[in-house]
Design a protein around this motif. Structure first.
Motif, PDB file in Angstrom:
ATOM      1  N   MET A  25      59.338 -31.461  80.119  1.00 62.12           N
ATOM      2  CA  MET A  25      60.018 -32.508  79.358  1.00 62.12           C
ATOM      3  C   MET A  25      61.529 -32.357  79.445  1.00 62.12           C
ATOM      4  N   LEU A  26      62.011 -31.137  79.419  1.00 61.56           N
ATOM      5  CA  LEU A  26      63.455 -30.906  79.504  1.00 61.56           C
ATOM      6  C   LEU A  26      63.990 -31.299  80.875  1.00 61.56           C
ATOM      7  N   ARG A  27      63.199 -31.080  81.920  1.00 62.32           N
ATOM      8  CA  ARG A  27      63.612 -31.531  83.251  1.00 62.32           C
ATOM      9  C   ARG A  27      63.686 -33.053  83.296  1.00 62.32           C
ATOM     10  N   THR A  28      62.757 -33.711  82.615  1.00 60.17           N
ATOM     11  CA  THR A  28      62.786 -35.173  82.552  1.00 60.17           C
ATOM     12  C   THR A  28      64.032 -35.661  81.828  1.00 60.17           C
ATOM     13  N   ILE A  29      64.394 -35.011  80.725  1.00 53.65           N
ATOM     14  CA  ILE A  29      65.600 -35.391  79.990  1.00 53.65           C
ATOM     15  C   ILE A  29      66.826 -35.266  80.888  1.00 53.65           C
ATOM     16  N   THR A  30      66.892 -34.176  81.655  1.00 52.24           N
ATOM     17  CA  THR A  30      68.008 -33.987  82.585  1.00 52.24           C
ATOM     18  C   THR A  30      68.068 -35.122  83.597  1.00 52.24           C
ATOM     19  N   MET A  31      66.913 -35.514  84.115  1.00 50.02           N
ATOM     20  CA  MET A  31      66.844 -36.598  85.088  1.00 50.02           C
ATOM     21  C   MET A  31      67.308 -37.918  84.459  1.00 50.02           C
ATOM     22  N   ILE A  32      66.831 -38.194  83.247  1.00 46.96           N
ATOM     23  CA  ILE A  32      67.194 -39.435  82.556  1.00 46.96           C
ATOM     24  C   ILE A  32      68.692 -39.471  82.282  1.00 46.96           C
TER      25      ILE A  32
END
Length: 258
Positions: free
Chosen positions: A165-172
């Motif tokens: 989820m944290l990787r997704t936040i970084t991507m977003i």
């Protein structure tokens, strides 16, 4: 109008309980709240006694090819709940087909944001329940929200899901003009279980600046409230789980003021 999304790329961490509990407390305080169910499983929809297999109008309507997101489309989607201060845009199981159907369609990640702009004067808060899969529905939730709530079960497998989820936040955040802030909400905490205690300690050590003001304990009364179709605070304001969400909500209010 504040928009919160509740998301994690691991299921069973308490997303729907978090969304409904916070919405109930906000409504208890006189706030006008809209819940949006973007999960094809329809747990939030079922919570309020709507059948995701039978609904004629649902959030799925926002994603139909050629549909213009306007109040004529949106108004039939706003359903009442057991709490007079809370409305719901429900989900249907047809959402499960959306990934395949949305391939090649531009702008599909902004449909919910467009819809919410139409009701910004009607509601004080919007809380979005997201699916545990990174796809067009979660992208819609993250694009529409101003703050992200990430429930994290206090067990070590959940920490792996949190990393995704944290990787997704970084991507977003690479694509957003304004950084997406987030709060981690530890859930299913049992202080009698050493692994639960150890996991909570690690969360505090690694994410001190982003962890919620309280931890949500294991509380069987959440199940009772769900069976009755009412928010936990309507059923029992003194239950430990509700008291935890009261402290979390207080912390979120302080964050928004700061």
């Amino acid at each position: 109008m504040q928009v919160w999304a509740v998301a994690n790329q691991k299921g069973g961490v308490g997303k729907t309980t978090t969304a409904v509990s916070l919405a109930g407390l906000l409504a208890d305080a006189g706030q006008r709240v809209l819940l949006v169910d973007l999960d094809p499983h329809g747990s939030m929809t079922s919570y309020f006694k709507y059948d995701p297999d039978e609904l004629e109008n649902s959030v799925y309507d926002l994603f139909q090819p050629g549909s213009e997101v306007d109040m004529k489309l949106l108004e039939p989607l706003l359903m009442p709940t057991s709490n007079r201060g809370i409305d719901l845009i429900p989900a249907t199981t047809a959402l499960a087909t959306l990934e395949r159907k949305s391939v090649g369609q531009e702008g599909m990640g902004l449909q919910v944001a467009k819809a919410l702009r139409l009701v910004k004067d009607r509601y004080d808060y919007v809380v979005i329940d997201s699916p545990p899969v990174l796809g067009v529905l979660m992208i819609n939730a993250l694009a529409a929200c101003g703050h992200l709530l990430v429930p994290v079960q206090t067990e070590f497998l959940a920490l792996k899901g949190l990393e995704r989820m944290l990787r997704t936040i970084t991507m977003i955040n690479r694509a957003r003009k304004r950084q997406l802030t987030y709060t981690l909400i530890p859930t299913f905490y049992d202080r009698t279980v050493p692994a639960s205690v150890s996991c909570l300690r690690e969360l505090h050590q690694r994410f001190a600046e982003n962890i919620a003001a309280s931890v949500v304990p294991v509380d069987s009364k959440f199940i009772t409230a769900s069976a009755k179709g009412i928010t936990p605070s309507e059923m029992d304001l003194t239950m430990p789980g509700v008291q935890a969400y009261i402290r979390i909500l207080r912390g979120l209010a302080e964050r928004s003021r700061g």
